[in-house]
Scaffold this motif. Structure first.
Motif, PDB file in Angstrom:
ATOM      1  N   ASP A 122      21.093  69.036  31.496  1.00 50.44           N
ATOM      2  CA  ASP A 122      21.655  69.923  30.347  1.00 50.44           C
ATOM      3  C   ASP A 122      21.372  71.410  30.181  1.00 50.44           C
ATOM      4  O   ASP A 122      22.008  72.227  29.499  1.00 50.44           O
ATOM      5  CB  ASP A 122      21.429  69.048  28.964  1.00 50.44           C
ATOM      6  CG  ASP A 122      21.796  67.705  29.098  1.00 50.44           C
ATOM      7  OD1 ASP A 122      23.054  67.385  29.357  1.00 50.44           O
ATOM      8  OD2 ASP A 122      20.951  66.792  28.666  1.00 50.44           O
ATOM      9  N   TYR A 123      20.080  71.719  30.770  1.00 50.30           N
ATOM     10  CA  TYR A 123      20.036  72.987  30.562  1.00 50.30           C
ATOM     11  C   TYR A 123      18.799  73.198  31.707  1.00 50.30           C
ATOM     12  O   TYR A 123      18.259  72.418  32.340  1.00 50.30           O
ATOM     13  CB  TYR A 123      19.073  73.329  29.282  1.00 50.30           C
ATOM     14  CG  TYR A 123      17.869  72.446  28.944  1.00 50.30           C
ATOM     15  CD1 TYR A 123      16.484  72.683  29.348  1.00 50.30           C
ATOM     16  CD2 TYR A 123      17.844  71.075  28.321  1.00 50.30           C
ATOM     17  CE1 TYR A 123      15.486  71.942  29.320  1.00 50.30           C
ATOM     18  CE2 TYR A 123      16.789  70.588  28.241  1.00 50.30           C
ATOM     19  CZ  TYR A 123      15.594  70.619  28.671  1.00 50.30           C
ATOM     20  OH  TYR A 123      14.490  70.045  28.512  1.00 50.30           O
ATOM     21  N   ARG A 167      27.717  83.347  25.027  1.00 47.10           N
ATOM     22  CA  ARG A 167      28.597  82.875  25.950  1.00 47.10           C
ATOM     23  C   ARG A 167      28.778  83.999  27.271  1.00 47.10           C
ATOM     24  O   ARG A 167      28.744  85.141  26.956  1.00 47.10           O
ATOM     25  CB  ARG A 167      29.844  82.418  25.659  1.00 47.10           C
ATOM     26  CG  ARG A 167      30.442  83.441  24.661  1.00 47.10           C
ATOM     27  CD  ARG A 167      32.012  83.028  24.153  1.00 47.10           C
ATOM     28  NE  ARG A 167      32.917  82.952  25.113  1.00 47.10           N
ATOM     29  CZ  ARG A 167      34.278  82.870  25.093  1.00 47.10           C
ATOM     30  NH1 ARG A 167      34.677  82.976  23.836  1.00 47.10           N
ATOM     31  NH2 ARG A 167      34.942  82.815  26.204  1.00 47.10           N
ATOM     32  N   SER A 168      29.293  83.501  28.119  1.00 43.60           N
ATOM     33  CA  SER A 168      29.796  84.263  29.590  1.00 43.60           C
ATOM     34  C   SER A 168      30.955  84.978  29.121  1.00 43.60           C
ATOM     35  O   SER A 168      31.645  84.729  28.323  1.00 43.60           O
ATOM     36  CB  SER A 168      29.670  83.676  30.544  1.00 43.60           C
ATOM     37  OG  SER A 168      30.992  82.585  30.683  1.00 43.60           O
ATOM     38  N   VAL A 218      28.950  79.098  36.293  1.00 41.59           N
ATOM     39  CA  VAL A 218      27.759  79.156  37.070  1.00 41.59           C
ATOM     40  C   VAL A 218      26.891  78.214  36.803  1.00 41.59           C
ATOM     41  O   VAL A 218      25.845  77.805  37.659  1.00 41.59           O
ATOM     42  CB  VAL A 218      27.390  80.494  37.187  1.00 41.59           C
ATOM     43  CG1 VAL A 218      28.523  81.524  37.668  1.00 41.59           C
ATOM     44  CG2 VAL A 218      26.795  80.890  35.850  1.00 41.59           C
ATOM     45  N   TYR A 219      26.918  77.277  36.107  1.00 41.94           N
ATOM     46  CA  TYR A 219      25.812  76.450  35.773  1.00 41.94           C
ATOM     47  C   TYR A 219      25.651  75.378  36.855  1.00 41.94           C
ATOM     48  O   TYR A 219      24.030  75.148  36.981  1.00 41.94           O
ATOM     49  CB  TYR A 219      26.184  75.348  34.346  1.00 41.94           C
ATOM     50  CG  TYR A 219      24.967  74.764  34.138  1.00 41.94           C
ATOM     51  CD1 TYR A 219      24.263  75.207  33.225  1.00 41.94           C
ATOM     52  CD2 TYR A 219      24.990  73.403  34.314  1.00 41.94           C
ATOM     53  CE1 TYR A 219      22.970  74.517  32.826  1.00 41.94           C
ATOM     54  CE2 TYR A 219      23.736  72.703  34.106  1.00 41.94           C
ATOM     55  CZ  TYR A 219      22.684  72.963  33.179  1.00 41.94           C
ATOM     56  OH  TYR A 219      21.808  72.523  32.950  1.00 41.94           O
ATOM     57  N   ALA A 220      26.291  74.777  37.461  1.00 38.06           N
ATOM     58  CA  ALA A 220      25.991  73.829  38.588  1.00 38.06           C
ATOM     59  C   ALA A 220      25.235  74.683  39.617  1.00 38.06           C
ATOM     60  O   ALA A 220      24.128  74.150  40.210  1.00 38.06           O
ATOM     61  CB  ALA A 220      27.131  73.170  39.146  1.00 38.06           C
ATOM     62  N   MET A 221      25.538  75.747  39.930  1.00 35.74           N
ATOM     63  CA  MET A 221      25.092  76.685  41.013  1.00 35.74           C
ATOM     64  C   MET A 221      23.633  76.957  40.521  1.00 35.74           C
ATOM     65  O   MET A 221      22.663  76.751  41.141  1.00 35.74           O
ATOM     66  CB  MET A 221      25.861  77.836  41.438  1.00 35.74           C
ATOM     67  CG  MET A 221      25.112  78.752  42.285  1.00 35.74           C
ATOM     68  SD  MET A 221      24.207  79.933  41.606  1.00 35.74           S
ATOM     69  CE  MET A 221      25.023  80.773  40.510  1.00 35.74           C
ATOM     70  N   ALA A 222      23.479  77.379  39.254  1.00 36.56           N
ATOM     71  CA  ALA A 222      22.231  77.835  38.818  1.00 36.56           C
ATOM     72  C   ALA A 222      20.931  76.851  38.402  1.00 36.56           C
ATOM     73  O   ALA A 222      20.021  76.904  38.704  1.00 36.56           O
ATOM     74  CB  ALA A 222      22.431  78.427  37.287  1.00 36.56           C
ATOM     75  N   LEU A 246      19.952  78.545  30.738  1.00 38.46           N
ATOM     76  CA  LEU A 246      21.266  78.427  30.838  1.00 38.46           C
ATOM     77  C   LEU A 246      21.607  76.877  30.175  1.00 38.46           C
ATOM     78  O   LEU A 246      20.599  75.994  30.615  1.00 38.46           O
ATOM     79  CB  LEU A 246      21.650  78.381  32.378  1.00 38.46           C
ATOM     80  CG  LEU A 246      21.849  79.734  32.856  1.00 38.46           C
ATOM     81  CD1 LEU A 246      22.358  79.742  34.410  1.00 38.46           C
ATOM     82  CD2 LEU A 246      23.023  80.622  32.223  1.00 38.46           C
ATOM     83  N   ILE A 247      22.617  76.608  29.456  1.00 47.94           N
ATOM     84  CA  ILE A 247      23.053  75.488  29.014  1.00 47.94           C
ATOM     85  C   ILE A 247      24.330  74.964  29.352  1.00 47.94           C
ATOM     86  O   ILE A 247      25.260  75.841  29.623  1.00 47.94           O
ATOM     87  CB  ILE A 247      22.721  75.512  27.298  1.00 47.94           C
ATOM     88  CG1 ILE A 247      24.026  76.655  26.829  1.00 47.94           C
ATOM     89  CG2 ILE A 247      21.453  75.818  27.117  1.00 47.94           C
ATOM     90  CD1 ILE A 247      23.772  76.592  25.330  1.00 47.94           C
ATOM     91  N   ASN A 248      24.355  73.599  29.225  1.00 51.69           N
ATOM     92  CA  ASN A 248      25.769  73.207  29.950  1.00 51.69           C
ATOM     93  C   ASN A 248      26.795  73.088  28.733  1.00 51.69           C
ATOM     94  O   ASN A 248      26.114  73.371  27.501  1.00 51.69           O
ATOM     95  CB  ASN A 248      25.545  71.845  30.712  1.00 51.69           C
ATOM     96  CG  ASN A 248      25.121  70.518  29.750  1.00 51.69           C
ATOM     97  OD1 ASN A 248      24.858  70.856  28.438  1.00 51.69           O
ATOM     98  ND2 ASN A 248      25.104  69.552  30.268  1.00 51.69           N
ATOM     99  N   THR A 249      27.842  72.497  28.966  1.00 52.60           N
ATOM    100  CA  THR A 249      29.044  72.538  28.040  1.00 52.60           C
ATOM    101  C   THR A 249      28.546  71.686  26.701  1.00 52.60           C
ATOM    102  O   THR A 249      28.432  71.844  25.737  1.00 52.60           O
ATOM    103  CB  THR A 249      30.213  71.923  28.615  1.00 52.60           C
ATOM    104  OG1 THR A 249      30.515  72.978  29.588  1.00 52.60           O
ATOM    105  CG2 THR A 249      31.246  72.090  27.456  1.00 52.60           C
ATOM    106  N   ASP A 250      27.720  70.198  26.998  1.00 56.92           N
ATOM    107  CA  ASP A 250      27.511  69.292  25.989  1.00 56.92           C
ATOM    108  C   ASP A 250      26.539  69.948  25.000  1.00 56.92           C
ATOM    109  O   ASP A 250      26.776  70.040  23.837  1.00 56.92           O
ATOM    110  CB  ASP A 250      26.933  68.390  26.593  1.00 56.92           C
ATOM    111  CG  ASP A 250      28.162  67.464  27.294  1.00 56.92           C
ATOM    112  OD1 ASP A 250      29.095  67.419  26.859  1.00 56.92           O
ATOM    113  OD2 ASP A 250      27.637  66.397  27.976  1.00 56.92           O
ATOM    114  N   LEU A 251      25.411  70.788  25.639  1.00 54.87           N
ATOM    115  CA  LEU A 251      24.328  71.243  24.875  1.00 54.87           C
ATOM    116  C   LEU A 251      25.036  72.460  24.113  1.00 54.87           C
ATOM    117  O   LEU A 251      24.846  72.469  22.882  1.00 54.87           O
ATOM    118  CB  LEU A 251      23.407  71.432  25.605  1.00 54.87           C
ATOM    119  CG  LEU A 251      21.888  72.035  24.926  1.00 54.87           C
ATOM    120  CD1 LEU A 251      20.754  71.836  25.793  1.00 54.87           C
ATOM    121  CD2 LEU A 251      21.744  73.445  24.184  1.00 54.87           C
TER     122      LEU A 251
END
Length: 518
Positions: A122-123, A167-168, A218-222, A246-251
């Motif tokens: 998640d982060y 946000r980006s 870029v979350y998965a890569m990061a 970095l945080i994912n969409t759910d968070l």
């Protein structure tokens, strides 16, 4: 190539370079020395002899912080001593300590309104933060997290001591153009390589306690890069007071439900709890720096650099790094020897020449970043230019033009028109190498402009040239060995760097920076 130097411009520069007559006929002025005799001391045989040692198995691939890297710095130091070139540091030490740490996955717990979220899933922590516990309801959404003279999400927003969510990306006008540039071209705030640092710095400067960055693209890569305990390395002492994740969409949506479309800064009504424990391991490494002081302008500096490290040993195989960057390292040593010979004969440079062999390039440009950002031995304001050499001993098999005698140049026109013109003129006068500007573009998908040590100088508005032969099948492989180096080309390319440095050091006026960035 973004700019082609006109014949007129080349003629003007060559005239300036070659003029040896005083305007006052009654004044006896020593004629400038011919650099050719010193350039000719740079030979393919000397380069080959040095490289077979430096990129031999005994040096164990020169991995940062390991025994082979320690052998490498001693090898470089020995050459400077033998050539009578003093250490750059005032205490006589050739080594500049570069404190590093091996990043391990931190212990982190994070909850929002009592709901727990998982580290990596998640982060993910970006960089190392100091141990901390945060329990707060002081949370602010700062839109894109931009603080620019043309647009700021922080205007009228108090984030001191608070958690900031951003946000980006960056905003557009109603006409579809970007607000900051006023065109259809995005700014540096959308370039993720730059945006990571820029948005962090903006929040830090505003006094934020923690930054949560929503960048789903870029979350998965990061998460794969930063989240796993992979031995990733960073400068030590860089553990931030401000936590950066970095945080994912759910968070992200748990904090700002419409974050994908919301552009307005606002307070967030949530209870956030974070505990963070840094598990990094400290190690040591070294840059090597020597200097030939200028005879007339000793407080102006030309820095000639190459990185001394490589990939080490993997699965029992030595990654010798003959091209990357053994070729650059021995080139710097040969250039240093040529300048030392000139000085011994009374023809030393007017400006000082710094020979900088940096560590940790393969770990993220760490040695050069330490030099520019933490501990410049000589002031960056007095640094005229950086000529950075990284891989100049091989051929690019993908290059469409088939002539061997080429060299990729990157960055020469980014900050100083004069530097670019001088570079072209020196090549025309002395070497006639095919200078190829294929990769001279910040937006090139290979991103070479950002991938070697010159970048840390360029970001500080020091004009740079990055000399490069392109990649090949042995790039970052155990096959990058000394027997595959094209030594005649290595000689030619090294001489070009020497001639360019000679002109920069001996011309009357310092080159101007006419394209400085913010």
């Amino acid at each position: 190539m973004k700019k082609l130097l006109s014949l007129f411009a080349i003629t003007v520069v060559l005239a300036a370079c070659g003029s040896s007559k005083s305007k006052d006929a009654t004044t006896t002025t020593k004629a400038p020395a011919d650099p050719t005799k010193y350039a000719e001391t740079i030979t393919s045989q000397d380069l080959k002899t040095a490289l077979y040692i430096y990129a031999g198995d005994e040096f164990e691939g020169r991995e940062t912080g390991k025994e082979g890297q320690k052998m490498a710095v001693e090898f470089i130091k020995k050459h400077y001593i033998e050539d009578g070139i003093p250490a750059a540091k005032s205490d006589g030490n050739y080594f500049q300590d570069v404190p590093l740490e091996i990043i391990a996955t931190p212990d982190v717990q994070l909850s929002i309104n009592g709901k727990s979220y998982k580290n990596i899933d998640d982060y993910v922590s970006v960089g190392a933060s100091k141990d901390a516990t945060i329990n707060t309801k002081d949370i602010v959404f700062a839109g894109y997290g931009i603080d620019d003279e043309n647009y700021s999400n922080y205007e009228g927003l108090d984030v001191k001591g608070k958690i900031v969510v951003i946000r980006s990306g960056e905003p557009k006008n109603a006409d579809g153009n970007f607000v900051i540039t006023g065109t259809d071209k995005s700014s540096k705030w959308s370039n993720m390589r730059q945006a990571f640092a820029l948005k962090q710095e903006a929040a830090k400067n505003k006094g934020a306690k923690a930054l949560l960055f929503y960048a789903p693209e870029v979350y998965a890569m990061a998460a794969n890069r930063f989240g796993r305990s992979s031995g990733r390395m960073n400068l030590a002492g860089g553990a931030e007071e401000m936590m950066y994740m970095l945080i994912n969409t759910d968070l992200a949506k748990a904090l700002v439900s419409d974050i994908d479309t919301n552009k307005k800064s606002m307070s967030i009504n949530s209870d956030v709890n974070i505990t963070y424990k840094n598990n990094s391991e400290k190690i040591s490494s070294e840059n090597v720096a020597a200097v030939i002081k200028g005879s007339e302008k000793p407080n102006e500096y030309i820095v000639i650099s190459a990185h001394l490290d490589h990939e080490g040993i993997k699965d029992g195989k030595v990654y010798n790094g003959a091209d990357d960057d053994g070729s650059g390292t021995v080139a710097v040593l040969e250039i240093a020897e040529a300048f030392a010979k000139a000085k011994k004969e009374g023809n030393g440079p007017k400006r000082s020449i710094v020979f900088l062999n940096v560590t940790g390039e393969e770990k993220g440009l760490l040695g050069s970043r330490h030099y520019t950002d933490n501990d410049p031995i000589f002031p960056l304001a007095n640094t005229v230019a950086n000529l950075n050499i990284d891989m100049i001993g091989r051929l690019d098999p993908k290059r469409e033009k088939k002539n061997r005698n080429y060299l990729y140049l990157i960055g020469s026109d980014k900050l100083s028109t004069e530097l670019h013109n001088i570079s072209e003129a020196m090549n025309t006068k002395y070497m006639n190498i095919d200078l190829d500007y294929t990769f001279n573009d910040e937006n090139d998908p290979n991103r070479y402009y950002y991938r070697s040590d010159h970048y840390n100088f360029a970001k500080n508005n020091v004009p740079v040239i990055f000399y490069f032969n392109g990649t090949h099948d042995d790039y970052h492989q155990p096959g990058d060995t000394p027997d595959k180096i094209e030594y005649d080309l290595l000689e030619n390319r090294t001489r070009l760097v020497f001639y360019t440095a000679w002109e920069l050091a001996n011309r009357d006026a310092r080159i101007t920076v006419d394209k400085a960035t913010e």
